[in-house]
Design a protein around this motif. Structure first.
Motif, PDB file in Angstrom:
ATOM      1  N   LEU A   1      46.961  45.499  30.632  1.00 56.53           N
ATOM      2  CA  LEU A   1      45.625  45.057  31.026  1.00 56.53           C
ATOM      3  C   LEU A   1      44.953  44.273  29.903  1.00 56.53           C
ATOM      4  O   LEU A   1      44.337  43.243  30.153  1.00 56.53           O
ATOM      5  CB  LEU A   1      44.756  46.250  31.438  1.00 56.53           C
ATOM      6  N   ASP A   2      45.093  44.751  28.657  1.00 59.25           N
ATOM      7  CA  ASP A   2      44.529  44.012  27.524  1.00 59.25           C
ATOM      8  C   ASP A   2      45.132  42.620  27.419  1.00 59.25           C
ATOM      9  O   ASP A   2      44.427  41.633  27.208  1.00 59.25           O
ATOM     10  CB  ASP A   2      44.767  44.771  26.210  1.00 59.25           C
ATOM     11  N   ARG A   3      46.444  42.532  27.583  1.00 60.46           N
ATOM     12  CA  ARG A   3      47.125  41.230  27.476  1.00 60.46           C
ATOM     13  C   ARG A   3      46.717  40.290  28.602  1.00 60.46           C
ATOM     14  O   ARG A   3      46.472  39.106  28.392  1.00 60.46           O
ATOM     15  CB  ARG A   3      48.648  41.421  27.497  1.00 60.46           C
ATOM     16  N   VAL A   4      46.632  40.810  29.819  1.00 60.79           N
ATOM     17  CA  VAL A   4      46.253  39.978  30.965  1.00 60.79           C
ATOM     18  C   VAL A   4      44.821  39.487  30.818  1.00 60.79           C
ATOM     19  O   VAL A   4      44.533  38.300  31.032  1.00 60.79           O
ATOM     20  CB  VAL A   4      46.444  40.747  32.293  1.00 60.79           C
ATOM     21  N   MET A   5      43.913  40.361  30.431  1.00 56.12           N
ATOM     22  CA  MET A   5      42.508  39.956  30.287  1.00 56.12           C
ATOM     23  C   MET A   5      42.334  38.942  29.160  1.00 56.12           C
ATOM     24  O   MET A   5      41.563  37.987  29.287  1.00 56.12           O
ATOM     25  CB  MET A   5      41.616  41.181  30.069  1.00 56.12           C
ATOM     26  N   LEU A   6      43.057  39.103  28.057  1.00 57.71           N
ATOM     27  CA  LEU A   6      43.002  38.123  26.976  1.00 57.71           C
ATOM     28  C   LEU A   6      43.560  36.780  27.441  1.00 57.71           C
ATOM     29  O   LEU A   6      42.986  35.723  27.161  1.00 57.71           O
ATOM     30  CB  LEU A   6      43.774  38.633  25.759  1.00 57.71           C
ATOM     31  N   TYR A   7      44.660  36.819  28.171  1.00 61.33           N
ATOM     32  CA  TYR A   7      45.271  35.599  28.709  1.00 61.33           C
ATOM     33  C   TYR A   7      44.292  34.871  29.632  1.00 61.33           C
ATOM     34  O   TYR A   7      44.110  33.662  29.526  1.00 61.33           O
ATOM     35  CB  TYR A   7      46.542  35.990  29.460  1.00 61.33           C
ATOM     36  N   LEU A   8      43.638  35.613  30.509  1.00 59.33           N
ATOM     37  CA  LEU A   8      42.685  35.009  31.439  1.00 59.33           C
ATOM     38  C   LEU A   8      41.454  34.477  30.712  1.00 59.33           C
ATOM     39  O   LEU A   8      40.948  33.405  31.046  1.00 59.33           O
ATOM     40  CB  LEU A   8      42.274  36.020  32.510  1.00 59.33           C
ATOM     41  N   ARG A   9      40.977  35.204  29.719  1.00 56.48           N
ATOM     42  CA  ARG A   9      39.828  34.743  28.940  1.00 56.48           C
ATOM     43  C   ARG A   9      40.148  33.427  28.233  1.00 56.48           C
ATOM     44  O   ARG A   9      39.315  32.529  28.153  1.00 56.48           O
ATOM     45  CB  ARG A   9      39.433  35.806  27.922  1.00 56.48           C
ATOM     46  N   ASN A  10      41.383  33.296  27.719  1.00 52.94           N
ATOM     47  CA  ASN A  10      41.795  32.052  27.064  1.00 52.94           C
ATOM     48  C   ASN A  10      41.904  30.899  28.053  1.00 52.94           C
ATOM     49  O   ASN A  10      41.823  29.739  27.654  1.00 52.94           O
ATOM     50  CB  ASN A  10      43.110  32.246  26.321  1.00 52.94           C
ATOM     51  N   TYR A  11      42.093  31.184  29.307  1.00 54.84           N
ATOM     52  CA  TYR A  11      42.101  30.160  30.355  1.00 54.84           C
ATOM     53  C   TYR A  11      40.688  29.837  30.841  1.00 54.84           C
ATOM     54  O   TYR A  11      40.500  28.997  31.685  1.00 54.84           O
ATOM     55  CB  TYR A  11      42.939  30.616  31.548  1.00 54.84           C
ATOM     56  N   GLY A  12      39.701  30.565  30.355  1.00 57.90           N
ATOM     57  CA  GLY A  12      38.323  30.314  30.759  1.00 57.90           C
ATOM     58  C   GLY A  12      37.879  31.109  31.961  1.00 57.90           C
ATOM     59  O   GLY A  12      36.819  30.844  32.532  1.00 57.90           O
ATOM     60  N   VAL A  13      38.659  32.108  32.371  1.00 51.40           N
ATOM     61  CA  VAL A  13      38.297  32.964  33.502  1.00 51.40           C
ATOM     62  C   VAL A  13      37.389  34.072  32.984  1.00 51.40           C
ATOM     63  O   VAL A  13      37.759  34.810  32.064  1.00 51.40           O
ATOM     64  CB  VAL A  13      39.553  33.554  34.179  1.00 51.40           C
ATOM     65  N   ALA A  14      36.185  34.175  33.543  1.00 51.70           N
ATOM     66  CA  ALA A  14      35.226  35.195  33.108  1.00 51.70           C
ATOM     67  C   ALA A  14      35.713  36.581  33.508  1.00 51.70           C
ATOM     68  O   ALA A  14      36.193  36.776  34.630  1.00 51.70           O
ATOM     69  CB  ALA A  14      33.862  34.916  33.732  1.00 51.70           C
ATOM     70  N   PRO A  15      35.598  37.569  32.617  1.00 51.29           N
ATOM     71  CA  PRO A  15      36.070  38.925  32.920  1.00 51.29           C
ATOM     72  C   PRO A  15      35.086  39.691  33.807  1.00 51.29           C
ATOM     73  O   PRO A  15      34.392  40.590  33.366  1.00 51.29           O
ATOM     74  CB  PRO A  15      36.204  39.570  31.542  1.00 51.29           C
ATOM     75  N   SER A  16      35.056  39.348  35.075  1.00 47.78           N
ATOM     76  CA  SER A  16      34.172  40.021  36.034  1.00 47.78           C
ATOM     77  C   SER A  16      34.872  41.259  36.596  1.00 47.78           C
ATOM     78  O   SER A  16      36.079  41.437  36.429  1.00 47.78           O
ATOM     79  CB  SER A  16      33.828  39.058  37.173  1.00 47.78           C
ATOM     80  N   PRO A  17      34.127  42.129  37.284  1.00 47.96           N
ATOM     81  CA  PRO A  17      34.766  43.298  37.908  1.00 47.96           C
ATOM     82  C   PRO A  17      35.855  42.911  38.919  1.00 47.96           C
ATOM     83  O   PRO A  17      36.877  43.594  39.023  1.00 47.96           O
ATOM     84  CB  PRO A  17      33.609  44.013  38.600  1.00 47.96           C
ATOM     85  N   GLN A  18      35.660  41.820  39.654  1.00 52.99           N
ATOM     86  CA  GLN A  18      36.678  41.390  40.624  1.00 52.99           C
ATOM     87  C   GLN A  18      37.964  40.959  39.915  1.00 52.99           C
ATOM     88  O   GLN A  18      39.067  41.257  40.379  1.00 52.99           O
ATOM     89  CB  GLN A  18      36.154  40.235  41.492  1.00 52.99           C
TER      90      GLN A  18
END
Length: 102
Positions: free
Chosen positions: A10-27
């Motif tokens: 989960l940490d790796r996926v959220m970091l990967y998404l954050r680097n793509y500019g995806v906001a870490p929302s609950p969804q």
């Protein structure tokens, strides 16, 4: 304290998404958790690559679960196309001094 692979994934996926500019929302977090859950279930049933204990591991990168997660990640999220600037000047015809130029 040993980290569970689901926390690490989960940490790796959220970091990967954050680097793509995806906001870490609950969804986004719920979708990431669903992806990780699906991959863990597949490894546990033996359909994916074999990992002795996919929830706890001594190695920081258990190949089975993380490989499945990152293989399937583009199917779960609409990631924007990355723009990578050209790293060199454009190639043009030139002489290097062996003879007359054309």
């Amino acid at each position: 304290m040993e980290r569970a692979i689901c926390q690490y994934a989960l940490d790796r996926v959220m970091l990967y998404l954050r680097n793509y500019g995806v906001a870490p929302s609950p969804q986004v977090c719920r979708r990431a958790l669903a992806l990780i859950d699906e991959c863990l279930a597949e490894v546990m049933t033996g359909q994916g690559s074999s990992v002795p204990d996919p929830c706890h591991s001594d190695t920081p990168l258990p190949g089975g679960v993380l490989a499945l997660v990152f293989d399937r990640l583009p199917g779960y999220f609409d990631l924007p196309e990355l723009y990578v600037p050209l790293q060199r000047p454009p190639i043009q015809r030139a002489s290097i001094g062996y003879g007359p130029t054309l």
